[in-house]
Design a protein around this motif. Structure first.
Motif, PDB file in Angstrom:
ATOM      1  N   GLU A 103       7.813  -2.539   6.483  1.00 28.22           N
ATOM      2  CA  GLU A 103       6.488  -2.057   6.869  1.00 28.22           C
ATOM      3  C   GLU A 103       5.438  -3.145   6.705  1.00 28.22           C
ATOM      4  O   GLU A 103       4.534  -3.272   7.514  1.00 28.22           O
ATOM      5  N   SER A 104       5.555  -3.925   5.633  1.00 26.61           N
ATOM      6  CA  SER A 104       4.570  -4.970   5.346  1.00 26.61           C
ATOM      7  C   SER A 104       5.107  -6.371   5.616  1.00 26.61           C
ATOM      8  O   SER A 104       4.335  -7.314   5.730  1.00 26.61           O
ATOM      9  N   GLY A 105       6.429  -6.513   5.665  1.00 25.67           N
ATOM     10  CA  GLY A 105       7.034  -7.832   5.796  1.00 25.67           C
ATOM     11  C   GLY A 105       7.166  -8.540   4.464  1.00 25.67           C
ATOM     12  O   GLY A 105       7.582  -9.689   4.404  1.00 25.67           O
ATOM     13  N   ASP A 106       6.812  -7.837   3.380  1.00 21.77           N
ATOM     14  CA  ASP A 106       6.906  -8.426   2.039  1.00 21.77           C
ATOM     15  C   ASP A 106       8.330  -8.315   1.500  1.00 21.77           C
ATOM     16  O   ASP A 106       9.009  -7.310   1.712  1.00 21.77           O
ATOM     17  N   GLY A 107       8.724  -9.327   0.782  1.00 24.17           N
ATOM     18  CA  GLY A 107      10.018  -9.311   0.132  1.00 24.17           C
ATOM     19  C   GLY A 107       9.868  -9.760  -1.307  1.00 24.17           C
ATOM     20  O   GLY A 107       8.853 -10.339  -1.693  1.00 24.17           O
ATOM     21  N   ALA A 108      10.859  -9.452  -2.103  1.00 18.51           N
ATOM     22  CA  ALA A 108      10.864  -9.853  -3.512  1.00 18.51           C
ATOM     23  C   ALA A 108      12.277 -10.305  -3.855  1.00 18.51           C
ATOM     24  O   ALA A 108      13.257  -9.677  -3.443  1.00 18.51           O
ATOM     25  N   ALA A 109      12.358 -11.383  -4.588  1.00 17.71           N
ATOM     26  CA  ALA A 109      13.663 -11.923  -4.969  1.00 17.71           C
ATOM     27  C   ALA A 109      14.382 -11.019  -5.964  1.00 17.71           C
ATOM     28  O   ALA A 109      15.602 -10.932  -5.962  1.00 17.71           O
ATOM     29  N   THR A 110      13.620 -10.342  -6.812  1.00 18.14           N
ATOM     30  CA  THR A 110      14.206  -9.510  -7.860  1.00 18.14           C
ATOM     31  C   THR A 110      13.750  -8.070  -7.698  1.00 18.14           C
ATOM     32  O   THR A 110      12.590  -7.808  -7.401  1.00 18.14           O
ATOM     33  N   GLY A 111      14.677  -7.137  -7.913  1.00 26.38           N
ATOM     34  CA  GLY A 111      14.337  -5.727  -7.822  1.00 26.38           C
ATOM     35  C   GLY A 111      14.986  -4.934  -8.935  1.00 26.38           C
ATOM     36  O   GLY A 111      15.959  -5.373  -9.553  1.00 26.38           O
ATOM     37  N   TYR A 112      14.426  -3.752  -9.168  1.00 30.08           N
ATOM     38  CA  TYR A 112      14.927  -2.835 -10.185  1.00 30.08           C
ATOM     39  C   TYR A 112      14.964  -1.443  -9.580  1.00 30.08           C
ATOM     40  O   TYR A 112      14.026  -1.023  -8.910  1.00 30.08           O
ATOM     41  N   LEU A 113      16.038  -0.725  -9.818  1.00 28.87           N
ATOM     42  CA  LEU A 113      16.180   0.662  -9.408  1.00 28.87           C
ATOM     43  C   LEU A 113      16.351   1.485 -10.671  1.00 28.87           C
ATOM     44  O   LEU A 113      17.202   1.162 -11.501  1.00 28.87           O
ATOM     45  N   THR A 114      15.534   2.521 -10.810  1.00 24.12           N
ATOM     46  CA  THR A 114      15.614   3.376 -11.995  1.00 24.12           C
ATOM     47  C   THR A 114      15.692   4.831 -11.553  1.00 24.12           C
ATOM     48  O   THR A 114      14.785   5.336 -10.894  1.00 24.12           O
ATOM     49  N   LYS A 124      11.494  -0.936  -7.515  1.00 19.15           N
ATOM     50  CA  LYS A 124      10.501  -1.930  -7.930  1.00 19.15           C
ATOM     51  C   LYS A 124      10.937  -3.306  -7.443  1.00 19.15           C
ATOM     52  O   LYS A 124      12.067  -3.718  -7.662  1.00 19.15           O
ATOM     53  N   GLY A 125      10.029  -3.990  -6.777  1.00 14.77           N
ATOM     54  CA  GLY A 125      10.285  -5.353  -6.334  1.00 14.77           C
ATOM     55  C   GLY A 125       9.319  -6.293  -7.012  1.00 14.77           C
ATOM     56  O   GLY A 125       8.127  -5.998  -7.100  1.00 14.77           O
ATOM     57  N   CYS A 126       9.813  -7.432  -7.501  1.00 13.28           N
ATOM     58  CA  CYS A 126       8.976  -8.378  -8.239  1.00 13.28           C
ATOM     59  C   CYS A 126       9.108  -9.779  -7.653  1.00 13.28           C
ATOM     60  O   CYS A 126      10.203 -10.297  -7.498  1.00 13.28           O
ATOM     61  N   PHE A 131       3.997  -9.821 -10.980  1.00 18.45           N
ATOM     62  CA  PHE A 131       3.640  -9.426  -9.628  1.00 18.45           C
ATOM     63  C   PHE A 131       4.709  -8.507  -9.058  1.00 18.45           C
ATOM     64  O   PHE A 131       5.604  -8.939  -8.337  1.00 18.45           O
ATOM     65  N   CYS A 132       4.602  -7.227  -9.417  1.00 25.02           N
ATOM     66  CA  CYS A 132       5.594  -6.242  -9.012  1.00 25.02           C
ATOM     67  C   CYS A 132       4.923  -5.093  -8.264  1.00 25.02           C
ATOM     68  O   CYS A 132       3.737  -4.826  -8.452  1.00 25.02           O
ATOM     69  N   ARG A 133       5.708  -4.425  -7.429  1.00 27.60           N
ATOM     70  CA  ARG A 133       5.249  -3.227  -6.730  1.00 27.60           C
ATOM     71  C   ARG A 133       6.344  -2.179  -6.844  1.00 27.60           C
ATOM     72  O   ARG A 133       7.519  -2.485  -6.659  1.00 27.60           O
ATOM     73  N   THR A 134       5.946  -0.946  -7.154  1.00 26.31           N
ATOM     74  CA  THR A 134       6.912   0.139  -7.340  1.00 26.31           C
ATOM     75  C   THR A 134       6.629   1.266  -6.371  1.00 26.31           C
ATOM     76  O   THR A 134       5.481   1.648  -6.168  1.00 26.31           O
ATOM     77  N   LYS A 135       7.695   1.802  -5.777  1.00 25.31           N
ATOM     78  CA  LYS A 135       7.618   3.000  -4.946  1.00 25.31           C
ATOM     79  C   LYS A 135       8.582   4.020  -5.526  1.00 25.31           C
ATOM     80  O   LYS A 135       9.590   3.657  -6.134  1.00 25.31           O
ATOM     81  N   VAL A 136       8.272   5.301  -5.333  1.00 22.80           N
ATOM     82  CA  VAL A 136       9.138   6.367  -5.818  1.00 22.80           C
ATOM     83  C   VAL A 136       9.748   7.068  -4.609  1.00 22.80           C
ATOM     84  O   VAL A 136       9.031   7.514  -3.716  1.00 22.80           O
ATOM     85  N   TRP A 137      11.073   7.111  -4.586  1.00 24.19           N
ATOM     86  CA  TRP A 137      11.808   7.748  -3.512  1.00 24.19           C
ATOM     87  C   TRP A 137      12.388   9.072  -4.018  1.00 24.19           C
ATOM     88  O   TRP A 137      12.636   9.240  -5.204  1.00 24.19           O
TER      89      TRP A 137
END
Length: 141
Positions: A103-114, A124-126, A131-137
């Motif tokens: 949607e934004s074209g943003d990517g993150a090298a590291t991610g976390y799924l909880t 969560k992508g960092c 500098f992290c962003r979290t979404k709830v699915w």
């Protein structure tokens, strides 16, 4: 028979929601934006996630990854695009990456799924530790 039913109901009430999520976090998840759905699946010894649905894809299944900052990747189809890759861990937390948001074209090298106790999944992508962003699915029906 009635006693068995009551015991089964009590046992189910004491099991955490995460345990009722079927096979952990594998399956289809609603991303909460644009009617998006991502399927999390086993890819070798890790978990990956690919786009399987979105409202824009229903209108045009041939949509491409036009917001990707890498011009050479902008011709990729969004449907089936892998947006989560290489996650390991469990049973409630996984670490991996990269993570990509088309949607934004943003990517993150590291991610976390909880996998939360309420059955929702925090994604969560960092780009860096702070500098992290979290979404709830939520699990798709």
């Amino acid at each position: 028979m009635r006693r068995l039913t009551i015991l089964a109901a009590l046992a189910m009430a004491t099991v955490p929601a995460a345990a009722w999520a079927g096979s952990g976090i594998t399956g289809v998840w609603a991303t909460g934006s644009e009617g998006g759905k991502v399927e999390i699946y086993r890819c070798g010894s890790a978990l990956c996630g690919k786009i399987v649905d979105a409202s824009r894809l229903r209108a045009n299944p041939d949509l491409r990854d036009l917001r990707n900052p890498d011009k050479s990747l902008r011709n990729r189809k969004l449907k089936g695009l892998v947006v989560l890759r290489g996650f390991k861990g469990g049973p409630t937390e996984w670490k991996g990456g990269p993570v990509y948001d088309p949607e934004s074209g943003d990517g993150a090298a590291t991610g976390y799924l909880t996998l939360r106790g309420d059955g929702k999944l925090e994604v969560k992508g960092c780009k860096a530790a702070i500098f992290c962003r979290t979404k709830v699915w939520t699990r798709a029906k």
